[in-house]
Design an enzyme around this catalytic site. Sequence first.
Site, PDB file in Angstrom:
ATOM      1  CG  HIS A 145      -2.275  -0.699   1.284  1.00  0.00           C
ATOM      2  ND1 HIS A 145      -2.978  -0.252  -0.251  1.00  0.00           N
ATOM      3  CD2 HIS A 145      -2.896  -2.056   1.491  1.00  0.00           C
ATOM      4  CE1 HIS A 145      -3.868  -1.255  -0.226  1.00  0.00           C
ATOM      5  NE2 HIS A 145      -3.829  -2.325   0.948  1.00  0.00           N
ATOM      6  CE  LYS A 579     -12.364   6.854   1.557  1.00  0.00           C
ATOM      7  NZ  LYS A 579     -13.817   6.651   1.360  1.00  0.00           N
TER       8      LYS A 579
END
Length: 917
Positions: A145, A579
């Site tokens: 990532h 999120k």
Amino acid sequence: MTTQDKDAPLRDDIRMLGRLLGDTIREQQGEATFDLIERIRQTSVRFRRDEDHSAKRELEGLLDALSREQTIQVVRGFSYFSHLANIAEDQHHIRRSRYHLRMRSAPRQGSLARAMDDALERGLAPSDLAGFFDTAMISPVLTAHPTEVQRRSILNAQMRIARQLDDRDRIELTPEEMSLSEEEIRRAVLTLWQTRMLRPVRPSVVDEVSMGLSYFDITFLRQLPKLYATIEEQLSERDPSLANVELPAFMKIGSWIGGDRDGNPFVTADVLRQTLELQAGVVLDYYLDEVLTLSTRLSLADGLVSVSDAVRELAERSSDASRQRVDEPYRRAMTGIYERLAATYHALLGVPPQRTVRLDAEPYPGPAALLEDLDIIHRSLVANGSATLARGKLRLLRRAVKIFGFHLAPVDLRQNSDVHERVVAELLAVAGREADYLALDEDARVALLLDEIATPRPLVSPHVKYAEQTESELAIFRAARESHLRFGPEAIANFIISKTDSVSDLLELALLMKEAGILRPHENALDGNIIPLFETIEDLANAPRIMDALFSLPQYMQLLDGARGRTQEVMLGYSDSNKDGGFMTSGWSLYKAEIGLVELFARHDVRLRLFHGRGGSVGRGGGPSYQAITAQPGGAVQGQIRLTEQGEVIAAKYDNPEVGFRNLEVIVAATMEATLLSGNAPAPREEFLDTMQTLSDDAFAAYRGLVYETEGFEKYFWESTVISEISELNIGSRPASRKKGQRIEDLRAIPWVFSWAQCRLMLPGWYGFGTAARKFVEAHPEDGLERLRQMNREWSFFAALLSNMDMVLAKTDLAIASRYAGLVKDAALREQIFGRIQAEWHETVNMLLAIMEQEELLDGNPLLKRSIRNRFPYLDPLNHVQVELLRRHREKPEDERLRLGIHISINGTAAGLRNSG
């Protein structure tokens, strides 16, 4: 021993490393640069430790006056200090662990010894402990990532320093040896200073694969077999009848690197093939080296030791005809094994290994055949009085073959459900089966998909040219099937569907697997796990309902029974749920989803394996692994668990072999405790569950109100953080957003969290809790605060949430964050949004301290508190410089040196925070 005394070696190491870095800067950049950095350092320490506001003004004045070139050297200096401090801290953890072992201290929480002792004290038998491993399945899964900001060259130099510090701890060096050791550290520090910190171009997926494979060389190939041996020894100590137990391969390392296609167009069928070949090369090279070493060690002479007929037969197959070794059957047998391994390498990879004796030997058909030959050696040694030899390197090699096979690590394939849906729709339309699949309702889709899965007739025609995305997806599935035939089904065992929100999402994947021959209906064969990933708050709420509907399909249950041992894996997404709904609501939604899944799976008599998509930071579900696993609801672990290891956390956990061993041990110990002891833990009180729901609702409203419902918030986020610059940074092959534009909904969770960490707000890890807790206490003036305190004392899930929040808040700094807010051009927008954030931060800190009954943040975690106190005076200047660089860069975006300085500051800040993304 006082805490001061315990930490003295750490302070000594940090001072020594800082001195060598300072010397290097003085020699390489000149006295003026060194003096400037030292003045900034001293001023920052004065401000941070003494809260001297005149020092703050002096620091800002110093940094704002820096020239462009001075700025880059200052950023490099403080960035490298962060890296060096990390090395010293890791070594101190090793030092303290070894001290406790030498002193025979009581086993620490998170150790296997403690987990086993606790189980025995609660009435379990040693055989129960051994039985746990018979059905256990534990797998940390590496993912690439864009928070992994390190280069391998940098990590190699850091490893040299770590090895020297370790030697100085373990060996009493002479003055001359100590001087030579310091000189080696000095060389490594100089190498760091003269090595480019950043990549000049964005890494390819194959670059990321190579980076991931380095951790197998450093840690996993050697430390994981040692962990198995340690467990076996500990079982034997508690019950001598278990002395000869050999555990099954219950723990394996998985990987997404090279197989995760969700939003990454660069993961193709060719990349997948390269990934599998690179992995096979690493593990086969390791086996060849180990077999070669064993062939030199097993020099036992016939006549001095007995030898089994099977070993003699192996020796005779070898091409070793040397008269000097004619009476050394074990050595000749190992040579024969080496020759077959070399032939296997050539057969699988198409090229010979570097050291080749002969390639005309018969290749091994699979790892089981290699293991059988090694077992022949083992059995002969044990039977003939050489068990001690069998328990050395041979034992570890045999274990490695069981764990890693010829594929090294299973590569998971992941794709978004929307992609599967479009591909299936085209296949059905072109085949004349259904002209408009996308227009069908869910029931019609499920019925159609079940019909297609049941028939061996393929949908795909080799004579049709499909859309580019469809061709790419079909190629991936064909490559997966090829890998099964080449390396075995374990090479690609898991197929994951992002954004699962219906049963048809799972059946679409099943149909694509059938088209590639991975699902074969006439054999009732399914050579991989079909794994839904539930990510958003809504998806998590719907997870039990969707799985209930899936398990109500006899055709699917027949596959699950016949091919997958009636075990179903479910992946839970921490990052996107956070999120979507904020820290509190994400954590609570995950917990409720697990409870619902546990009950549902028990009703259908299906074994549940949860795959936790945790990130490195708390804002993405990170935090200490032990607390995260043991805080799971009762029945959620069941001896089987997978969890992602993401971004820079991989380096922090596994770039040092001893630290890596400890982290692997912690995961096993926590899984054992959560499985064997969860039945003894009382279920949370009903009022605790009700309270948590109330807190979640209010925290959700506060978080959504700021992030998704405040006009101008997107503009504030993009201007006050480094998100634009992170999007440009060459630290990952995957784009920062799923779509073009600046919508928060389209932004990946990783850069979202990473950006907030860089500006020292860490907003995704705490926002909304203060408002929620205050409202609850105000609504229950007589007992509200005490209720929350009881939840913290009695409920491990709630305590883990607060503990993680405690850590995140301790890493925030409103004064520094306010300088980032100053980058927002609209003053009214800046004051409105930062004012809300500032007020919520104070509210959250006050409520957290009251509930946890602490005077200050991290009072209950002195180790981390000390770490932050030591490192943040050196981290703060990086943030101040980064703000100034951002300001200048946004005025002159064409200046490449400014861009370089920003990117170096991002690297250094991430190193200083350690779990920032």
